[in-house]
Write an enzyme that holds these catalytic residues in place. Structure first.
Site, mmCIF file in Angstrom:
data_model
loop_
_atom_site.group_PDB
_atom_site.id
_atom_site.type_symbol
_atom_site.label_atom_id
_atom_site.label_comp_id
_atom_site.label_asym_id
_atom_site.label_seq_id
_atom_site.Cartn_x
_atom_site.Cartn_y
_atom_site.Cartn_z
ATOM 1 N N LYS A 64 84.521 96.202 12.683
ATOM 2 C CA LYS A 64 85.782 96.324 11.949
ATOM 3 C C LYS A 64 85.632 97.407 10.890
ATOM 4 O O LYS A 64 84.500 97.644 10.457
ATOM 5 C CB LYS A 64 86.172 94.991 11.320
ATOM 6 C CG LYS A 64 85.319 94.618 10.107
ATOM 7 C CD LYS A 64 86.002 93.643 9.204
ATOM 8 C CE LYS A 64 85.467 93.800 7.811
ATOM 9 N NZ LYS A 64 85.927 92.908 6.830
ATOM 10 N N LYS A 72 84.010 80.472 -5.961
ATOM 11 C CA LYS A 72 83.955 80.750 -4.530
ATOM 12 C C LYS A 72 84.828 79.729 -3.820
ATOM 13 O O LYS A 72 84.755 78.543 -4.104
ATOM 14 C CB LYS A 72 82.500 80.547 -4.096
ATOM 15 C CG LYS A 72 82.036 81.399 -2.989
ATOM 16 C CD LYS A 72 80.529 81.430 -2.997
ATOM 17 C CE LYS A 72 79.992 80.617 -1.831
ATOM 18 N NZ LYS A 72 78.527 80.622 -1.767
ATOM 19 N N LYS A 119 80.590 80.918 16.606
ATOM 20 C CA LYS A 119 80.866 79.823 17.538
ATOM 21 C C LYS A 119 81.072 78.503 16.812
ATOM 22 O O LYS A 119 81.989 77.753 17.118
ATOM 23 C CB LYS A 119 79.692 79.686 18.497
ATOM 24 C CG LYS A 119 80.034 80.137 19.875
ATOM 25 C CD LYS A 119 78.958 79.763 20.862
ATOM 26 C CE LYS A 119 79.173 80.580 22.107
ATOM 27 N NZ LYS A 119 78.045 81.325 22.579
ATOM 28 N N LYS A 166 88.198 89.340 -4.510
ATOM 29 C CA LYS A 166 86.855 89.569 -5.041
ATOM 30 C C LYS A 166 86.844 89.293 -6.541
ATOM 31 O O LYS A 166 87.904 89.297 -7.186
ATOM 32 C CB LYS A 166 86.449 91.029 -4.812
ATOM 33 C CG LYS A 166 86.097 91.336 -3.363
ATOM 34 C CD LYS A 166 85.436 92.700 -3.268
ATOM 35 C CE LYS A 166 85.072 93.032 -1.838
ATOM 36 N NZ LYS A 166 84.052 92.172 -1.260
ATOM 37 N N ASP A 203 90.828 94.505 4.429
ATOM 38 C CA ASP A 203 89.432 94.111 4.627
ATOM 39 C C ASP A 203 89.307 92.679 5.136
ATOM 40 O O ASP A 203 88.475 92.399 5.993
ATOM 41 C CB ASP A 203 88.677 94.252 3.287
ATOM 42 C CG ASP A 203 87.191 93.944 3.427
ATOM 43 O OD1 ASP A 203 86.590 94.420 4.414
ATOM 44 O OD2 ASP A 203 86.630 93.233 2.576
ATOM 45 N N GLU A 234 85.841 85.203 -3.292
ATOM 46 C CA GLU A 234 84.398 85.305 -3.535
ATOM 47 C C GLU A 234 84.118 85.840 -4.933
ATOM 48 O O GLU A 234 84.958 86.509 -5.541
ATOM 49 C CB GLU A 234 83.726 86.165 -2.462
ATOM 50 C CG GLU A 234 84.340 87.522 -2.264
ATOM 51 C CD GLU A 234 83.747 88.285 -1.089
ATOM 52 O OE1 GLU A 234 82.783 87.817 -0.471
ATOM 53 O OE2 GLU A 234 84.254 89.379 -0.803
ATOM 54 N N HIS A 239 82.884 88.708 12.734
ATOM 55 C CA HIS A 239 81.778 87.755 12.582
ATOM 56 C C HIS A 239 82.232 86.430 11.964
ATOM 57 O O HIS A 239 81.463 85.485 11.896
ATOM 58 C CB HIS A 239 80.618 88.375 11.793
ATOM 59 C CG HIS A 239 80.946 88.620 10.357
ATOM 60 N ND1 HIS A 239 81.590 89.745 9.929
ATOM 61 C CD2 HIS A 239 80.728 87.869 9.268
ATOM 62 C CE1 HIS A 239 81.748 89.675 8.621
ATOM 63 N NE2 HIS A 239 81.241 88.545 8.194
ATOM 64 N N HIS A 245 89.892 88.814 9.505
ATOM 65 C CA HIS A 245 89.314 87.466 9.523
ATOM 66 C C HIS A 245 90.335 86.340 9.327
ATOM 67 O O HIS A 245 90.345 85.365 10.062
ATOM 68 C CB HIS A 245 88.264 87.326 8.413
ATOM 69 C CG HIS A 245 87.226 88.397 8.430
ATOM 70 N ND1 HIS A 245 86.573 88.780 9.572
ATOM 71 C CD2 HIS A 245 86.712 89.167 7.442
ATOM 72 C CE1 HIS A 245 85.703 89.739 9.280
ATOM 73 N NE2 HIS A 245 85.772 89.990 7.998
HETATM 74 P P1 NDP Z 1 76.537 102.829 6.397
HETATM 75 O O1 NDP Z 1 77.226 103.994 5.793
HETATM 76 O O2 NDP Z 1 75.558 102.069 5.580
HETATM 77 O O3 NDP Z 1 75.759 103.295 7.715
HETATM 78 C C1 NDP Z 1 76.346 104.138 8.667
HETATM 79 C C2 NDP Z 1 75.274 104.623 9.640
HETATM 80 O O4 NDP Z 1 75.886 105.554 10.524
HETATM 81 C C3 NDP Z 1 74.105 105.321 9.006
HETATM 82 O O5 NDP Z 1 72.940 104.887 9.658
HETATM 83 C C4 NDP Z 1 74.399 106.781 9.331
HETATM 84 O O6 NDP Z 1 73.220 107.551 9.401
HETATM 85 C C5 NDP Z 1 75.005 106.664 10.679
HETATM 86 N N1 NDP Z 1 75.755 107.874 11.049
HETATM 87 C C6 NDP Z 1 76.751 108.484 10.361
HETATM 88 N N2 NDP Z 1 77.184 109.564 11.034
HETATM 89 C C7 NDP Z 1 76.450 109.632 12.177
HETATM 90 C C8 NDP Z 1 76.435 110.526 13.293
HETATM 91 N N3 NDP Z 1 77.266 111.565 13.374
HETATM 92 N N4 NDP Z 1 75.548 110.291 14.290
HETATM 93 C C9 NDP Z 1 74.705 109.245 14.237
HETATM 94 N N5 NDP Z 1 74.673 108.361 13.197
HETATM 95 C C10 NDP Z 1 75.535 108.558 12.189
HETATM 96 O O7 NDP Z 1 77.692 101.885 6.971
HETATM 97 P P2 NDP Z 1 77.635 100.294 7.190
HETATM 98 O O8 NDP Z 1 76.354 99.962 7.847
HETATM 99 O O9 NDP Z 1 77.972 99.609 5.928
HETATM 100 O O10 NDP Z 1 78.867 100.051 8.162
HETATM 101 C C11 NDP Z 1 78.823 100.354 9.549
HETATM 102 C C12 NDP Z 1 80.057 99.748 10.212
HETATM 103 O O11 NDP Z 1 80.026 98.342 10.075
HETATM 104 C C13 NDP Z 1 81.378 100.216 9.591
HETATM 105 O O12 NDP Z 1 82.348 100.274 10.612
HETATM 106 C C14 NDP Z 1 81.740 99.062 8.651
HETATM 107 O O13 NDP Z 1 83.123 98.982 8.419
HETATM 108 C C15 NDP Z 1 81.223 97.879 9.451
HETATM 109 N N6 NDP Z 1 80.910 96.709 8.635
HETATM 110 C C16 NDP Z 1 79.965 96.781 7.651
HETATM 111 C C17 NDP Z 1 79.645 95.651 6.914
HETATM 112 C C18 NDP Z 1 78.596 95.706 5.843
HETATM 113 O O14 NDP Z 1 78.449 94.686 5.154
HETATM 114 N N7 NDP Z 1 77.876 96.804 5.679
HETATM 115 C C19 NDP Z 1 80.333 94.356 7.151
HETATM 116 C C20 NDP Z 1 81.277 94.383 8.245
HETATM 117 C C21 NDP Z 1 81.542 95.526 8.937
HETATM 118 P P3 NDP Z 1 73.014 108.698 8.286
HETATM 119 O O15 NDP Z 1 72.916 107.974 6.997
HETATM 120 O O16 NDP Z 1 71.770 109.352 8.725
HETATM 121 O O17 NDP Z 1 74.221 109.589 8.375
#
Ligand code: NDP
Length: 486
Positions: free
Chosen positions: A157, A352, A191, A347, A244, A225, A187, A249
């Site tokens: 998402k 909570k 289940k 938030k 969000d 939260e 998430h 959710h």
């Molecule tokens: P981050 O910004 O922490 O991580 C993003 C990742 O994508 C990094 O590893 C980055 O690597 C990589 N990346 C970016 N551009 C490229 C590219 N062109 N090719 C390959 N890799 C790339 O994001 P999050 O982990 O927080 O979020 C990821 C997804 O999960 C999003 O859609 C978010 O909405 C969703 N999400 C996140 C949650 C959370 O708690 N974090 C909760 C629920 C959903 P690099 O740094 O090297 O660019």
């Protein structure tokens, strides 16, 4: 009355596709927050329970990491599961870690993702743990002939940024793999929570006949939260509480609370029912009356001083981002017409509160002679940990004619997998039951988009509340502040 009807099928297990179970899990965004904090710990639980035997794990990202860097990350993220694992579980974790590889690629570069995908043992599940725009571009780079049969696409998402963009993303994905190979992750739909709601609703004769507008006054779903924006301002300041939490959710939880009884708990029956419930749902047209938004100002939560939301790093006050939202959804069908479903999430709230509260209508006639307050019967379903409370009027102590309150409480069963373990379990076993279907993803945007537009036109004031308080006064949900936990 005993329930003699046989279940239509033994259990909800999805019939695996001919390509067989997933052999490789490819995580794109290997260095990201989601991967380290949620995905890998979830996977570790699956591994220690023998539910990912023989799985190859591949990390990929734009960082110039080596496989050693990645394996170190795995080892760190697996540590909590390792501590709890038996010898077999520990060995399984060790093995998946040792055989795991990292590939440095730019997934948006032409042909790169296809090349990696075709070098891996299939079927492969590709987990797009990437910023949404990057996931979309990466999928657009794939051609149908690049994608081997059996490939599963796992999308995080937010899924699109509106109904139109969700539809366009759906078209991109469905040109690559069949719908039941697309896992749009929510998430919250673990289940245990899903089946706790369904079991409670559909396995109890005393509940189902009263579960309608004939007997229910309103349904409220809360996700408040204490956490603030917590360093995720880049994402959150463009999203806000409505996009969000409520768009995804809480609408899903609402649908589970409202669906008609499905014939089975197989993915098709269940998702058909969720889909038709959400198709009947809408908000408006008087947005000033049926929606509310606010953002937090400086305050204290526990022993923590919280700055003004607009003073947090990376926040642009011009975005007018709400950190607390409340909307009244109508479900325009025979069962629910006239019952408000009030969804609220925020938030930096002092308490909570993660629960659904079903408030029943008063009895038709309370015999004259009873004294004390006739308070409505309420059923509360708490989420994570899942709990149940039924609040009823009983005869009071001392004066038998005076009404008093009794609360029946139970803890509902929890899953031994983390939420992301449950998500990955569905992906690896090829069961889309807990994934959001294409039409449902689009409909969730269709429901909230008119609110977002009304807010952008400033039809609804952006109120303020002090961090650590229970939110602005005067909101529908501020009347009955009886949280399950503090
Ligand atoms: P981050 O910004 O922490 O991580 C993003 C990742 O994508 C990094 O590893 C980055 O690597 C990589 N990346 C970016 N551009 C490229 C590219 N062109 N090719 C390959 N890799 C790339 O994001 P999050 O982990 O927080 O979020 C990821 C997804 O999960 C999003 O859609 C978010 O909405 C969703 N999400 C996140 C949650 C959370 O708690 N974090 C909760 C629920 C959903 P690099 O740094 O090297 O660019």
């Amino acid at each position: 009355m005993s329930n003699t009807s046989a279940p239509a099928q033994e259990n909800a297990t999805y019939t695996p596709t001919p390509e067989g179970p997933v052999k490789t899990l490819l995580i794109l965004g290997a260095s990201g927050d989601l991967t380290g904090r949620l995905l890998l710990p979830g996977l570790a639980r699956l591994v220690t329970r023998g539910r990912a035997d023989g799985l190859k794990l591949i990390g990929a990202g734009s960082d110039s990491w080596t496989t050693e860097n990645w394996q170190k990350r795995l080892s760190e993220s697996f540590s909590a599961a390792r501590e709890k694992a038996d010898d077999d579980g520990e060995r399984a974790l060790q093995q998946i870690c040792e055989h795991s590889e990292y590939h440095a690629i730019d997934v948006t570069a032409e042909g790169k993702l296809a090349e990696l995908l075709n070098s891996l043992p299939g079927p492969v599940a590709i987990y797009f743990a990437l910023p949404p725009a990057i996931s979309q571009t990466a999928c657009e780079q794939l051609r149908p002939e690049d994608v081997p049969a059996g490939t599963r696409l796992v999308m995080e998402k937010p899924f699109g940024s509106g109904e139109e963009s969700a539809r366009s993303l759906n078209q991109t994905l469905k040109a690559l793999v069949p719908e039941d190979h697309i896992h749009r992750v929510d998430h919250f739909l673990g289940k245990a929570t899903v089946f706790n709601i369904l079991g409670l609703r559909f396995a109890n004769r005393m509940l189902e006949p009263v579960w309608s507008n004939q007997h229910i006054e309103k349904v409220e779903i809360f996700f408040d939260e204490k956490l603030t924006v917590e360093g995720r301002s880049r994402y959150y300041d463009k999203a806000g509480a409505l996009r969000d939490m409520i768009q995804s959710h809480l609408l899903q939880i609402m649908a589970l609370m409202a669906i008609n009884g499905p014939a089975t708990i197989h993915e098709r029956d269940l998702r058909d029912h969720v889909g038709s419930t959400l198709r009947a749902a809408s908000i408006g047209p008087d947005f000033a009356q049926c929606t509310r938004r606010a953002r937090y100002t400086a305050g204290t939560i526990g022993d923590r001083d919280v700055p003004n939301y607009v003073d947090e790093e990376g926040i642009d006050p011009e975005n007018m981002t709400e950190t607390l939202a409340e909307v009244e959804v109508s479900i325009n069908n025979e069962r629910w017409a006239g019952v408000p479903f009030i969804l609220r999430s925020g938030k930096a709230v002092g308490r909570k509160r993660k629960e659904a509260v079903v408030t029943f209508k008063p009895v038709n006639h309370l015999p004259t002679g009873f004294t004390g307050a006739d308070v409505p019967t309420r059923l509360r379903i708490g989420f994570g940990p899942d709990t149940l409370q039924l609040e009823m009027d009983v005869n009071g102590p001392g004066n038998i004619f005076s009404l008093d309150r009794a609360v029946l409480s139970a803890e509902l069963n929890a899953s031994d997998l983390l939420p992301y373990g449950e998500v990955l379990d569905g992906v690896l076993s090829g069961d889309p039951l807990l994934s959001v279907r294409d039409d449902i993803a689009e409909d969730c945007w269709r429901i909230v988009e008119p609110v977002l537009e009304a807010w952008a036109r400033n039809e609804v004031p952006l109120e303020e509340y002090e961090a650590g308080s229970s939110g602005p006064s005067g909101w529908v949900t501020s009347q009955e502040d009886v949280p399950l936990e503090s």
